[in-house]
Design an enzyme around this catalytic site. Structure first.
Site, mmCIF file in Angstrom:
data_model
loop_
_atom_site.group_PDB
_atom_site.id
_atom_site.type_symbol
_atom_site.label_atom_id
_atom_site.label_comp_id
_atom_site.label_asym_id
_atom_site.label_seq_id
_atom_site.Cartn_x
_atom_site.Cartn_y
_atom_site.Cartn_z
ATOM 1 N N HIS A 474 15.580 -41.367 16.286
ATOM 2 C CA HIS A 474 15.271 -39.827 15.784
ATOM 3 C C HIS A 474 13.887 -40.110 14.860
ATOM 4 C CE1 HIS A 474 15.871 -36.578 13.602
ATOM 5 N NE2 HIS A 474 14.901 -36.778 12.361
ATOM 6 N N GLU A 475 13.677 -41.591 13.768
ATOM 7 C CA GLU A 475 12.998 -41.952 12.814
ATOM 8 C C GLU A 475 11.269 -41.918 13.703
ATOM 9 O OE1 GLU A 475 12.783 -40.902 9.965
ATOM 10 O OE2 GLU A 475 14.727 -40.865 9.983
ATOM 11 N N HIS A 478 9.567 -39.057 14.523
ATOM 12 C CA HIS A 478 8.562 -38.633 13.412
ATOM 13 C C HIS A 478 6.927 -39.430 13.595
ATOM 14 C CE1 HIS A 478 10.289 -35.340 11.258
ATOM 15 N NE2 HIS A 478 11.608 -36.531 11.383
#
Length: 687
Positions: A474-475, A478
């Site tokens: 997920h990160e 980003h």
């Protein structure tokens, strides 16, 4: 402030590649003098623009404004990277001093009537300026943002607005400081290792190491996570131990002591409501959503209510199943409570799907997940390659730096990974930029991913839970957004998009976790080298809607609390005095007042909205997940993990940064607006 040291590395060009701050040379004493000098330089640059006698043009106003502030941005990114990830007492003290100064500096520019008049004049004749699409959007966004910030107010209103912003900056900083202190103070110490039965050798090693670092030799310390509860609740066989950890987690910053955030958050709510009224909005939520893709709080609340009914229904069915298992297997059955949910959920998962989540950890060794999972997916999809650069140090010894290259061999930027938890790091996981890409400034991106994985003793492997694997993917989504955004103007760099769109790329990147070509490479037993068995993989896929009643309910409960607090008018906010009572009423209003399923964050430790950038915006995760689930369908329909698909997603969505309306960019990528059905199916919320 303070006298400046003779040489300040923050004010000189960095000698390191990509302009990475020379943290080895930076001392805490350098920060405030650097801010003082950078504030002054930026004010002088803006003054030169605002005081021009010449007719405003794009070049002498907007372009000049984008060229200004480069030094201040470098200092800001360098400091706030450290203040979130390595907040020593010295850094915290600087942060407290800096908060009102940052607010005052921002207001001095955003509320400058002369600058606003020039930008408004350009906006009024925008169609006559013959600008390219990014330059045109720059005029539109500066005008919209300054208007939204209050630049059109009279001097008296601006004075009050500045005072409100200053006080709010102090309060949000205090909220985070209180939470960090109480999170550390409430870490749960155990005297006997049998109290932690169920944890793995690596987890026990991490707990022993955490205790040793606190001077608690011979004990085991469980540090708390940002959200309610703890991953260990799924494994601990001792109900008393589970209860202690959950109680500590739920008590944070609400114990009536010096670290209690109740009064702090109530003042934040009141002042945000007053500020919204001053700016012409009914509530802080109305003010925030007006400049998001959602548009109004009513649109947000409609979606949350639509999802809450089936989520609560599913959670009740899950609760009943867990209670039946307790009644059937415990010698002395007890009613299911919040600290029991994760433990018995794993029992059900094991019984129904033959999956023991804790037993999967040997297949998720951190280095392999990073290299053969996260990085490999980026290579297959975007052609990226990664090379570790030990010669480019970051801000803490635990960090690792990787240089990233495009498929043609050109350098893209740097990626910094800060994996492990520590007392000086705030909870949760996040991405931030240290350097932002801008063609105007000639800079390339440097991004950071922070997680909070317990660090095992030296020589022991770092084995991740499936949730932690998900967080890393997920990160990194980003990070890809920050790395790929290719813009001219700094205003649109990195993840500078609407808050309720920013979670979209990160959530899309989670889809590769169980993708066959990726999973087969990273899910390998760290001792035997055996791949995760195929039947286990199939059962994992079969569990994708398992426990989604709980997961959706706890998230929606927190999102609703955020909306409830920030939908108050000024008069309504003034009348609230009891945090617990307000929470209870808000949760009952949406039907998510189930004690066994507490909100993912309760108010006193809801850092996202009371010290972070998600006030009235925590709904963004589910809002963006509508786009995410629809995008996953597109990838599946179009061949999945291919270079052609990666190029399309990169060029039409990730690469545009904030230079294009995000929903226009989505339509350009998808060919239509997103549909909600894939989200409902994913979370098991269909009828």
């Amino acid at each position: 402030m303070t006298d400046a040291p003779a040489f300040n590395p923050l004010l000189a060009p960095s000698p390191l590649p990509y302009g990475v701050p020379d943290y080895a040379a930076i001392e805490p004493a350098h920060y405030l003098p650097a801010f003082e000098a950078a504030f002054a330089a930026h004010r002088a640059e803006v003054e030169a623009i605002a005081s021009r006698d010449e007719e405003p043009t794009f070049e002498n106003t907007l372009l000049a404004l984008e060229e200004a502030g480069g030094q201040l941005e470098r200092v800001i990114l360098a400091f706030y990277t450290v203040s979130s990830a390595d907040a020593t007492p010295e850094i915290q003290a600087i942060d407290e001093q800096l908060a009102p100064l940052m607010a005052a500096h921002t207001d001095a520019i955003q509320l400058d009537g002369r600058l606003y008049a020039r930008i408004r004049a350009l906006h009024e004749r925008l169609d006559d300026l013959d600008l390219d699409a990014e330059s045109r959007r720059l005029v539109e966004r500066h005008f919209r943002e300054m208007t939204h910030a209050g630049a059109a107010l009279d001097d008296s209103a601006k004075s009050r607005l500045t005072a409100l912003n200053r006080r709010l900056s102090e309060l949000t900083t205090q909220f985070e400081k209180n939470l960090l202190a109480d999170t550390n103070e409430l870490a749960v110490a155990f005297d006997d290792v049998t109290e932690l039965d169920g944890l793995t050798e690596g987890e026990l090693s991490a707990a022993a190491e955490a205790a040793r670092e606190r001077g608690l030799e011979g004990k085991w310390l469980v540090t708390l996570t940002l959200f309610s509860g703890h991953p260990y609740l799924a494994q601990l066989t001792s109900r008393a131990s589970r209860e202690r950890i959950m109680a500590a987690s739920r008590a944070r910053a609400s114990r009536g002591d010096a670290h209690d955030n109740s009064a702090v958050l109530l003042e934040i709510v009141r002042l945000r409501a007053e500020r919204a009224e001053l700016l012409g909005y009914a509530s802080h939520a109305a003010y925030i959503t007006a400049d998001q893709t959602a548009g109004t709080p009513e649109a947000v609340q409609s979606l949350l209510r639509q999802l809450a009914v089936p989520a609560a229904r599913n959670a009740q069915a899950e609760k009943a199943a867990l209670q039946r298992l307790i009644d059937a297997t415990e010698p002395e059955p007890y009613p299911l409570e919040a600290h029991d949910w994760a433990f018995w959920t794993e029992k059900v998962r094991s019984a129904e799907y033959d999956i023991d989540a804790a037993a999967l950890r040997p297949w998720f060794e951190a280095e392999r997940v990073l290299q053969d999972g996260v990085f490999r997916a980026a290579n297959l999809l975007y052609g990226l390659t990664f090379r570790e650069r030990a010669d480019i140090p970051a801000y803490h010894p635990d960090t690792r730096t990787f240089e990233i290259f495009n498929e043609d061999g050109s350098a893209l930027g740097l990626y910094v990974l800060d994996l492990y938890t520590r007392d000086t790091k705030r909870g949760g996981a996040w991405m931030n930029s240290i350097v932002k890409q801008s063609a105007l400034r000639g800079t390339q991106p440097v991004v950071v991913n922070n997680l909070n994985v317990p660090k095992p003793a030296a020589g022991s492997p770092t084995l991740l839970t499936l949730d932690q694997v998900t967080t890393l993917f997920h990160e990194f989504g980003h990070a890809l957004h920050g790395l790929f955004a290719t813009v001219t103007y700094p205003h649109f760099a990195a993840t500078a998009v609407h808050r309720d769109f920013v979670e979209f790329p990160s959530q899309v990147n989670e889809m590769w976790i169980l993708w066959p070509e990726v999973l087969a490479e990273y899910a390998v037993h760290h001792e035997t080298g055996e791949p995760l068995p195929t039947d286990v993989v199939e059962r994992l896929r079969a569990t994708e809607t398992f426990n989604q009643g709980f997961a959706t309910s706890e998230y929606l409960a927190a999102a609703w609390l955020d909306q409830a607090w920030h939908s108050l008018s000024r008069a309504e906010a003034d009348a609230v005095t009891d945090v617990d009572a307000f929470e209870a009423a808000a949760l009952a209003d949406i039907g998510l007042d189930e004690p066994a399923v507490p909100p993912r964050y309760s108010s006193t430790y809801f850092a996202h909205v009371f010290s972070g950038g998600y006030s009235a915006g925590y709904y963004s995760y589910i809002w963006a997940e509508v786009l995410d689930a629809d995008t996953v369908e597109w990838f599946r329909e179009n061949g999945g993990l291919t270079r052609a698909n990666g190029d399309r997603f990169r060029q039409r969505l990730l690469g545009v940064g904030g230079a294009k309306d995000p929903l226009e960019a989505y339509r350009d990528f998808r060919g239509r607006d997103a549909e909600i059905t894939p989200l409902l199916t994913r979370r098991g919320l269909t009828a």
